[in-house]
Write an enzyme that holds these catalytic residues in place. Sequence first.
Site, PDB file in Angstrom:
ATOM      1  N   ARG A  65      38.987  43.089  58.396  1.00 30.00           N
ATOM      2  CA  ARG A  65      38.980  41.340  58.425  1.00 30.00           C
ATOM      3  C   ARG A  65      38.765  40.207  59.146  1.00 30.00           C
ATOM      4  O   ARG A  65      40.301  40.771  59.971  1.00 30.00           O
ATOM      5  CB  ARG A  65      39.065  40.781  56.789  1.00 30.00           C
ATOM      6  CG  ARG A  65      40.388  40.955  56.165  1.00 30.00           C
ATOM      7  CD  ARG A  65      40.807  39.704  55.329  1.00 30.00           C
ATOM      8  NE  ARG A  65      42.007  38.605  56.651  1.00 30.00           N
ATOM      9  CZ  ARG A  65      42.368  38.220  57.450  1.00 30.00           C
ATOM     10  NH1 ARG A  65      42.913  38.481  57.745  1.00 30.00           N
ATOM     11  NH2 ARG A  65      41.980  37.242  58.028  1.00 30.00           N
ATOM     12  N   GLY A  66      38.532  39.207  59.729  1.00 27.02           N
ATOM     13  CA  GLY A  66      38.358  38.331  60.236  1.00 27.02           C
ATOM     14  C   GLY A  66      37.673  38.708  61.983  1.00 27.02           C
ATOM     15  O   GLY A  66      37.487  40.122  62.124  1.00 27.02           O
ATOM     16  N   ALA A  67      36.812  37.987  61.996  1.00 21.01           N
ATOM     17  CA  ALA A  67      36.357  37.857  62.610  1.00 21.01           C
ATOM     18  C   ALA A  67      36.320  38.755  64.046  1.00 21.01           C
ATOM     19  O   ALA A  67      35.177  39.698  64.121  1.00 21.01           O
ATOM     20  CB  ALA A  67      34.973  36.577  63.051  1.00 21.01           C
ATOM     21  N   GLN A 215      44.270  35.317  51.448  1.00 22.70           N
ATOM     22  CA  GLN A 215      44.278  35.928  52.579  1.00 22.70           C
ATOM     23  C   GLN A 215      45.801  35.403  53.225  1.00 22.70           C
ATOM     24  O   GLN A 215      46.451  35.781  53.759  1.00 22.70           O
ATOM     25  CB  GLN A 215      43.726  35.787  53.374  1.00 22.70           C
ATOM     26  CG  GLN A 215      42.083  36.798  53.206  1.00 22.70           C
ATOM     27  CD  GLN A 215      41.321  36.250  52.090  1.00 22.70           C
ATOM     28  OE1 GLN A 215      41.754  35.057  51.377  1.00 22.70           O
ATOM     29  NE2 GLN A 215      40.561  36.866  52.318  1.00 22.70           N
ATOM     30  N   ASP A 256      35.489  31.904  61.797  1.00 23.76           N
ATOM     31  CA  ASP A 256      34.175  33.269  61.430  1.00 23.76           C
ATOM     32  C   ASP A 256      32.431  33.157  61.858  1.00 23.76           C
ATOM     33  O   ASP A 256      32.080  33.675  63.031  1.00 23.76           O
ATOM     34  CB  ASP A 256      33.596  33.275  59.472  1.00 23.76           C
ATOM     35  CG  ASP A 256      35.252  34.045  59.186  1.00 23.76           C
ATOM     36  OD1 ASP A 256      35.228  35.388  59.404  1.00 23.76           O
ATOM     37  OD2 ASP A 256      35.770  33.299  58.575  1.00 23.76           O
ATOM     38  N   ASN A 266      33.894  28.833  58.176  1.00 24.52           N
ATOM     39  CA  ASN A 266      35.376  29.869  57.907  1.00 24.52           C
ATOM     40  C   ASN A 266      35.857  29.932  56.234  1.00 24.52           C
ATOM     41  O   ASN A 266      34.354  29.403  55.641  1.00 24.52           O
ATOM     42  CB  ASN A 266      36.567  28.593  58.376  1.00 24.52           C
ATOM     43  CG  ASN A 266      38.310  29.181  58.892  1.00 24.52           C
ATOM     44  OD1 ASN A 266      38.079  30.867  59.228  1.00 24.52           O
ATOM     45  ND2 ASN A 266      38.979  28.976  57.879  1.00 24.52           N
ATOM     46  N   LYS A 267      36.800  30.754  56.174  1.00 18.11           N
ATOM     47  CA  LYS A 267      37.531  30.698  54.706  1.00 18.11           C
ATOM     48  C   LYS A 267      36.911  29.556  53.586  1.00 18.11           C
ATOM     49  O   LYS A 267      37.052  28.666  54.242  1.00 18.11           O
ATOM     50  CB  LYS A 267      38.187  31.239  54.459  1.00 18.11           C
ATOM     51  CG  LYS A 267      38.609  32.245  53.175  1.00 18.11           C
ATOM     52  CD  LYS A 267      37.560  33.002  52.709  1.00 18.11           C
ATOM     53  CE  LYS A 267      37.928  33.879  53.598  1.00 18.11           C
ATOM     54  NZ  LYS A 267      36.263  35.262  52.937  1.00 18.11           N
TER      55      LYS A 267
END
Length: 365
Positions: A65-67, A215, A256, A266-267
């Site tokens: 995960r993470g762009a 996260q 992201d 973003n998240k």
Amino acid sequence: MTGPEACATFAAVADSQLTEVFSPIRWQGDALELLDQTVLPRRQEWLRCDQPQQVADAIYRLSVRGAPAIGVSAAFGLVLGIDPESSADELKGQFVETRDLLAATRPTAVNLVWALRRGQEVFDRVVGSGADASTVRAALEQWAIAEHRADIEANRRMGEAGATLFERGDRVLTHCNAGALATAGVGTALGVIDASFRAGKVETVWVDETRPLLQGARLTAWELGRLGIPYHVIPDGAAGSLLSRSMVDRIVVGADRIAANGDVANKIGTYTVAVLAERHGVPFYVAAPLSTIDLETPNGEAIPIEERSPDEVTRVFGTQVTPDDAPALNIAFDVTPAELVAGIITEVGVLSPPYGDSISRAFER
């Protein structure tokens, strides 16, 4: 093991400096190995992917995960989609099938789209030269390895640029996870925090737990511990209280997708933090490589926002925490308007408002 449960440090990266960097992605020549982030910090397990479906499964279920990390993993997924023994007539079908499979996994992370487009360019160029399947796969492999290396170097430069914004004794707040785990290595927001800490500027880090998948509590805390940076995990709802008590000097998060006007996806929960930062006069920074900026997305309203399974809200590590019939809405990202962002930290320097102009200049360079 096979399948998504079996679906990284750099066997394929020769640069001695980069081999010292911790990465959640390892390319082994015939398979991609991904550090399974769904079981951190309790266990460290590597998932072995030798088929593109396994890479897609790992991306969707947030094992990776993470762009930036998603983009690099997808690049290697394209490699795995090419059978070196296939005929010329089969090549295009294999590539398109793999590309579309990976594209469907995470709609918000623009690095995924960016990587697949770059891979398409490589594929078209090599196939256009009349190369066979083995040569096409080798070209894609060389490109994916280069992307892996480039993301790490971009993160290094991002850290150096971001450290100039910090002052000695800073108490920093971050949201979600934007460290090595979310990239090919080093990290975006955590890369900036680490560089600033090594420069003697960061006193401590406040880590939002980042519900519903934690996260921050699970991953950012684990990374800061490995780096030796002092931190405290806080409930997401405590950020406002810390800001109101002047306990936060600076905020830095990852992204992201960043629209052409500087709006940031973003998240979920990032927008809340940005609004609180504005209210209390604390600078709110975003750290992301240029590959996270989508020039084709004019503003935040045009960014697709992923909605995930309600089970991620109603259950915590498999345990039901709501009434059985409780409905839940699981919006995975939110959008922070550009006017709330003090600066966008990139590998080519810190971009300042108005972002339409500074982003255009960055890409011209």
